[in-house]
Scaffold this active site. Structure first.
Site, mmCIF file in Angstrom:
data_model
loop_
_atom_site.group_PDB
_atom_site.id
_atom_site.type_symbol
_atom_site.label_atom_id
_atom_site.label_comp_id
_atom_site.label_asym_id
_atom_site.label_seq_id
_atom_site.Cartn_x
_atom_site.Cartn_y
_atom_site.Cartn_z
ATOM 1 N N THR B 29 0.825 -1.212 0.000
ATOM 2 C CA THR B 29 0.000 0.000 0.000
ATOM 3 C C THR B 29 0.860 1.264 0.000
ATOM 4 O O THR B 29 0.667 2.161 -0.817
ATOM 5 C CB THR B 29 -0.883 0.013 1.270
ATOM 6 O OG1 THR B 29 -1.510 -1.261 1.375
ATOM 7 C CG2 THR B 29 -1.936 1.094 1.205
ATOM 8 N N GLU B 146 9.435 9.877 9.758
ATOM 9 C CA GLU B 146 8.183 10.624 10.010
ATOM 10 C C GLU B 146 6.956 9.728 9.866
ATOM 11 O O GLU B 146 5.998 9.840 10.635
ATOM 12 C CB GLU B 146 8.094 11.809 9.038
ATOM 13 C CG GLU B 146 6.896 12.710 9.224
ATOM 14 C CD GLU B 146 6.850 13.364 10.606
ATOM 15 O OE1 GLU B 146 6.085 12.856 11.444
ATOM 16 O OE2 GLU B 146 7.558 14.363 10.828
ATOM 17 N N GLY B 151 1.082 8.172 10.767
ATOM 18 C CA GLY B 151 0.876 8.320 9.323
ATOM 19 C C GLY B 151 1.227 9.690 8.792
ATOM 20 O O GLY B 151 2.368 10.142 8.885
ATOM 21 N N ILE B 153 0.427 12.667 9.772
ATOM 22 C CA ILE B 153 0.588 13.764 10.735
ATOM 23 C C ILE B 153 2.078 13.989 11.000
ATOM 24 O O ILE B 153 2.772 13.061 11.401
ATOM 25 C CB ILE B 153 -0.121 13.410 12.062
ATOM 26 C CG1 ILE B 153 -1.610 13.166 11.828
ATOM 27 C CG2 ILE B 153 0.114 14.498 13.096
ATOM 28 C CD1 ILE B 153 -2.344 12.678 13.063
ATOM 29 N N GLY B 204 -11.102 -2.878 5.267
ATOM 30 C CA GLY B 204 -9.665 -2.815 5.015
ATOM 31 C C GLY B 204 -8.901 -2.012 6.056
ATOM 32 O O GLY B 204 -7.701 -1.785 5.923
ATOM 33 N N ASP B 218 0.986 -1.730 18.371
ATOM 34 C CA ASP B 218 1.275 -0.672 17.394
ATOM 35 C C ASP B 218 1.336 0.694 18.084
ATOM 36 O O ASP B 218 2.250 1.492 17.847
ATOM 37 C CB ASP B 218 0.169 -0.691 16.323
ATOM 38 C CG ASP B 218 0.340 0.407 15.294
ATOM 39 O OD1 ASP B 218 1.235 0.274 14.437
ATOM 40 O OD2 ASP B 218 -0.404 1.401 15.363
ATOM 41 N N LYS B 222 4.703 3.380 18.680
ATOM 42 C CA LYS B 222 4.665 4.811 18.355
ATOM 43 C C LYS B 222 4.965 5.666 19.580
ATOM 44 O O LYS B 222 5.716 6.639 19.495
ATOM 45 C CB LYS B 222 3.303 5.157 17.744
ATOM 46 C CG LYS B 222 3.121 4.521 16.364
ATOM 47 C CD LYS B 222 1.669 4.565 15.905
ATOM 48 C CE LYS B 222 1.488 3.938 14.532
ATOM 49 N NZ LYS B 222 0.049 3.747 14.197
#
EC number: 1.1.1.3
Lengths: 446, 446
Positions: B29, B146, B151, B153, B204, B218, B222
């Site tokens: 993706t 980054e 994502g 931001i 999705g 996840d 971060k």
């Protein structure tokens, strides 16, 4: 083991070798805030930037004025432009303000001599940014102005760097804390514009002369800078329609609420599908459920929409000593790190104007409030004017005023053009049954 | 006159001289998103960065897989590490994912050879960031990530640069779009966790194996990276307490609403007054009126609090091809502009751990829900347990369940410690009248 730099017990035994001597022009709220940042976070900043910042010289209007910080140890310049001296300072920080005068003279002198220049001066960048950027590039100096837009919020960096991969098609934001504080007060307490302004002044949010804030000029300076960063135009105040909030009444605040909106003073800049620039400042009706509508008090918030990133919104404090000094210092740290690049998103020579959307061409929905006399035939006159100009109404509410025999007619329109709306308003104003100048506000899709 | 770069009619007659050849590893993706950005906005990016980006080589698990972009023209590497070749590429972009394996091998190979490295790989940076930063500094390469946090931001840039003048004392945020989508669905439709997860998968948003998203891993990757940036620690997953949202029931979502809260999966990192690091990931009760509580769907938002800037919040899209590619490309543009600097906010050699707050020491308010049998004496048992452990209750609500003869006891506590709360929950679990494992959620002050 290395000691953590935030650990207050740590001894700083390897001071950075690099030094940057600052010349600080202007020792008001922000100037003193900057000295406070350097004093409180100097060690942290040295670690993060690899550089020790010292004060090479200071200047201000009045040397003797009582300040929260002691400036007696710093070299004093009577005349700001004397600070543009590579023997005294490495970087000039301009916190004087004003689009021209001593601030501009200092900017030209410093950049002309190749001294990098950091400023919080939105008016100067909005009016003379392109000229100063060219000068900076010619002499190899850096010109930075993070603090000029939305105080502590790093929106200049976000547009110029964070979203640099995107074709931005729209930005809108609450860019003036004073104006937003006044509108929030009016909404929360139901009080008049005048009372809310007086409160803002008593709290130090609004200046004695609040016209730049409430007439939208401050917001316009900021949106002009953002436009340049996002769309590659030279910043300019020409052809930027500006309306403030002086004529917003508590009545409209209340009707907005009833209709599911909030009134916000917005700076808006967008590119139409045809590639025309639509840049404006005015009080706007914003759907109450939108994040931007919920930004209250003296906060600022800006939303940008990019073709890959989608919407991105930043919210924070748009003014005050701490936030503004944070932004000035961020620019200085970036200089120390060697992160320079061009002043705007493009080299000055590549900045070029875009064709403008004629203000009459713009289409949108509108809110109109009329005070009319309560007699037969009034509605027919109103309806004829709307029909003749081809404007159709979405909602119409009639409210009787308790205090006299007039009624309020509040309507929201379907999408129409500014020019049609102007014709309708002119027709309304000409009707004998319409008792005062119609109030019109744009409904802004966010 | 120069033509505006956004003007689609403009002819690009002065192409940038500088070229950067990218090696792209991973064509899922995000990889295809990056190729789409380069294709659509290549001219704009060339103008903004002063550099033309070309594709030196690509690699992926399966060369033949059907993709939205045509990769047949690019040099193909069978083995990712073969891409770490200065003759083929100038910068390696790693979009493979996974904390170790081929991604880490490629990072070590590229940085070892002095090739700059841009990645969206949060797991790898959270686990191996300090090692890779040291390597990058040794060879003079740049390591940027980054896209690894939130994502599109630009939160890495905001913490590392925009707020660099500040001593940050607290960050908290919604850092996982899948988790937030599920919680928002549960809140809006009243459906169960399982149904909301199934919907997220159908759309999705959630992977076939959604465990990293819904179990908080996840989010933890971060927040570990943000902790490093804000507090100068090496990023680490050690001693980072993680709880996900698998056990959040529709019942608790409904009670949270009744009590004026919303349940959000938060990553939290803060420094106590004593200088201890309190880093954790868990579902939290957040006051419904807070901006963070209103961040819905697949959006991400992070709020940081600095000593000069005050609170600053950014909201946007935390995942997906477009936003993630926007962040990767922003890193590449910064490289082209020569904005490099250290990997984290400090040089790798200065990163140092902070003392940790023992999780039992942390104090706060709590929400507890018990399912108990509806008989005499139950309340006395509950009250004794609370009294014996010294925990006082702020609100207590009893609700009878329609379906059986049990009742729900919902309570919120005054401030107490995690260890006392743990003892209370143990006592509750031991009571015969308590019919299932108590549900506890932390009330997070924002």
């Amino acid at each position: 083991m290395t000691e953590n730099v935030l650990d207050t017990r740590s001894e700083d035994d390897d001071k950075p070798k690099k030094q940057i001597k600052l010349g600080i022009a202007g020792l008001g709220t922000v100037g003193c805030g900057l000295l406070a940042v350097l004093e409180k976070n100097g060690d942290l900043i040295a670690n993060r930037s690899g550089c020790e910042f010292t004060i090479g010289a200071v200047t201000a209007r009045d040397r003797q004025r009582k300040r929260e910080v002691d400036i007696s140890a710093y070299h004093w310049c009577d005349n700001p432009v004397d600070m543009a001296d590579p023997d005294k300072v490495d970087v000039v920080v301009e916190l004087i303000g004003g689009s021209d005068g001593p601030a501009l003279a200092l900017a030209r002198a410093a950049l002309g001599k190749g001294l990098s220049f950091v400023t919080a001066n939105k008016a100067m960048i909005a009016h003379h940014g392109a000229e100063l950027a060219s000068l900076a590039e010619r002499t190899g100096a850096s010109l930075r102005f993070e603090a000029a837009v939305a105080g502590g919020i790093p929106i200049v960096k976000t547009i110029k760097e964070g979203l640099a991969a995107n074709r931005i098609d729209r930005m809108h934001g609450i860019l003036n804390g004073t104006g937003n504080y006044i509108l929030t007060m009016m909404e929360e307490t139901g009080e008049s514009f005048e009372n809310a302004l007086a409160k803002a002044q008593a709290l130090g949010y609004a200046e004695a002369d609040p016209s730049f804030d409430i007439d939208g000029v401050d917001t316009a300076h900021k949106i002009a800078i953002l436009t340049s960063l996002a769309f590659g135009t030279p910043p300019t105040m020409n052809d930027l329609p500006i309306e403030g909030i002086r004529n917003i009444s508590d009545i409209d605040i209340a009707y907005a609420k009833d209709l599911g909106f909030r009134i916000k003073l917005l700076g808006i800049s967008r590119l139409t599908k045809e590639g025309k620039l639509d840049q404006r400042v005015h009080a706007s009706m914003v759907e109450a459920s939108e994040a931007l509508a919920k930004v209250s008090g003296a906060s600022n918030a800006i939303e940008a929409h990019g073709d890959f990133v989608g919407p991105c919104m930043i919210e924070g404090l748009g003014a005050g000593a701490g936030p503004t000094a944070s932004a000035v210092m961020a620019d200085l740290i970036e200089l120390a790190r060697g992160n320079t690049g061009s002043t705007f998103s493009l080299p000055a020579s590549k900045l070029a104007p875009l064709p403008l959307l004629e203000s009459g061409e713009r289409t949108g929905e509108f809110y109109v409030r009329l005070r009319v006399s309560d007699k037969t035939g009034v509605m027919a006159d109103i309806a004829s004017a709307l029909r003749d100009e081809g404007v159709s109404v979405e909602r119409l509410i009639q409210r009787t005023r308790a205090s006299d025999d007039s009624v309020h007619l509040i309507m929201t329109t379907h999408e129409t053009s500014e020019s049609r709306m102007a014709s309708v308003l002119e027709r309304f104003s000409g009707l004998s049954s319409v008792l005062e100048k119609p109030c019109m506000l744009r409904i802004e899709p966010i």
